[in-house]
Design a protein around this motif. Sequence first.
Motif, short mmCIF file in Angstrom:
data_model
loop_
_atom_site.label_atom_id
_atom_site.label_comp_id
_atom_site.label_asym_id
_atom_site.label_seq_id
_atom_site.Cartn_x
_atom_site.Cartn_y
_atom_site.Cartn_z
N TYR A 86 21.17 56.25 72.15
CA TYR A 86 21.05 57.04 73.12
C TYR A 86 20.36 58.10 73.49
O TYR A 86 19.69 58.16 74.36
CB TYR A 86 22.54 56.46 73.39
CG TYR A 86 23.16 57.22 74.66
CD1 TYR A 86 21.75 57.07 75.74
CD2 TYR A 86 23.76 57.88 75.60
CE1 TYR A 86 22.28 56.98 77.33
CE2 TYR A 86 24.32 57.95 76.92
CZ TYR A 86 23.31 57.46 77.61
OH TYR A 86 23.60 57.61 78.71
N LEU A 90 17.02 58.02 76.44
CA LEU A 90 17.44 59.57 77.12
C LEU A 90 15.77 60.26 77.68
O LEU A 90 15.07 60.59 77.55
CB LEU A 90 18.35 60.61 77.10
CG LEU A 90 19.64 59.83 77.39
CD1 LEU A 90 20.80 60.76 76.72
CD2 LEU A 90 19.99 59.69 78.97
N THR A 93 12.83 57.63 77.98
CA THR A 93 12.62 57.91 79.55
C THR A 93 12.55 59.19 80.66
O THR A 93 10.89 58.55 80.65
CB THR A 93 13.58 57.13 80.49
OG1 THR A 93 14.44 58.26 79.85
CG2 THR A 93 14.34 55.54 79.81
N LYS A 191 22.69 63.93 79.88
CA LYS A 191 22.19 64.16 78.83
C LYS A 191 22.01 64.99 77.59
O LYS A 191 22.18 64.96 76.83
CB LYS A 191 21.16 64.08 78.77
CG LYS A 191 20.56 62.83 80.67
CD LYS A 191 19.85 63.67 81.13
CE LYS A 191 19.53 62.72 82.59
NZ LYS A 191 18.16 62.86 83.35
N SER A 226 19.07 50.57 74.61
CA SER A 226 19.55 51.56 75.27
C SER A 226 19.38 51.62 76.25
O SER A 226 19.81 52.49 77.61
CB SER A 226 20.15 53.07 74.50
OG SER A 226 20.95 52.30 73.13
N VAL A 227 18.28 51.71 76.37
CA VAL A 227 16.77 52.24 77.82
C VAL A 227 17.42 51.10 79.52
O VAL A 227 17.56 51.76 79.98
CB VAL A 227 15.80 52.15 77.65
CG1 VAL A 227 14.62 52.67 79.26
CG2 VAL A 227 15.18 53.40 76.86
N THR A 232 20.52 56.16 82.49
CA THR A 232 18.92 57.11 81.89
C THR A 232 18.67 57.03 82.71
O THR A 232 18.48 56.93 84.64
CB THR A 232 18.14 56.25 80.28
OG1 THR A 232 17.63 55.19 81.17
CG2 THR A 232 18.74 55.95 79.57
N ASP A 233 17.30 57.50 82.87
CA ASP A 233 16.38 57.71 84.05
C ASP A 233 15.72 57.01 84.52
O ASP A 233 15.26 56.53 85.79
CB ASP A 233 14.94 58.75 83.73
CG ASP A 233 16.03 60.33 83.83
OD1 ASP A 233 16.85 60.30 84.12
OD2 ASP A 233 15.39 61.37 83.31
#
Length: 320
Positions: A86, A90, A93, A191, A226-227, A232-233
Amino acid sequence: MSTEIERRYERLLRLYPKAYLDHRGAEMLGTLLDAADDGRGRPPRREIAALMLGALRARVGAAAGLPVGEAWLSAVRVGALLLLAYGAALSATRAGRVVFSDLLGDGLRLATELGFVGATVALVPALYLAARGRYGWATAIAGVGFAFEQLAQIGPHLYWNIKWAAEEPPLTEGWAQISWHLLEDRLADYKFWPLTLAVLLMLPLLRRRLAVPGTPLWWLLAVPLSVLLLPTDFNATLRWQPFALTAVCLGALAWSFVDARVGLAVAVLPLPLFLQGLGHRYLPSLQGNDYSVSAIIAPAVVTAVLIAAGAVLVRRQARL
């Protein structure tokens, strides 16, 4: 005893892996036949479900028969790997925007933004090393990635504070107070927490070695997943949250009946959102924010349910 029920039991037992049947197949069949009622032509539905679930556990390498302490430690390992993936997602991205939008487009605004690239480069091998059981190296490299990430995050704040310090009127706040506000901002950002929690979870693994199942390289696929599935962004633009994270947690809860370690491991994923909420609610410089209490309670409840269910099921599965 009818031969029909014996044939049905044999068909059900074929669901188990061959190595498992070679070791325990004859014993299981004998036990099932001894316990079956005379004249019965087919196994009871509950027994069929239990055999199918047992076969699934045997095929996926579940925690059935694993001592409770070892099962918990294994869940801690998987939780640390999930958090590392994860954290890498983060950083990746943000690194993608820095590379494709800034460096190849309008130009880099601040050099500190390259920290996102550095964090990604560090965290991917850290994840691989942790998956291989090299927790010492993984912790050290994850720490480097964390430092890059934080440098990139606070870079704009430092830049503007330094710029304002050189202008008139002088800063009304001292640097110590500014640093404290920066720390509070980081603590109240979800984050900040995946890598922090990942390192904390890897600490007990430094003292006790666990067997490393499967192929460690497969864990690298957890980064793009995870993205897509975690906050996430990138995911913010898709507006899949909180539905995607909820689906992941519900899936983990369901899979806990197969392997309780999964629910225990996934329980760490809502924690960054919970800690972000606590920061916005209770840190002095952020208490004026209108942060919803439900945004704190919801991830806490999800984590509590996963841990409670996992704690009960891991004991039951240890007796199998």
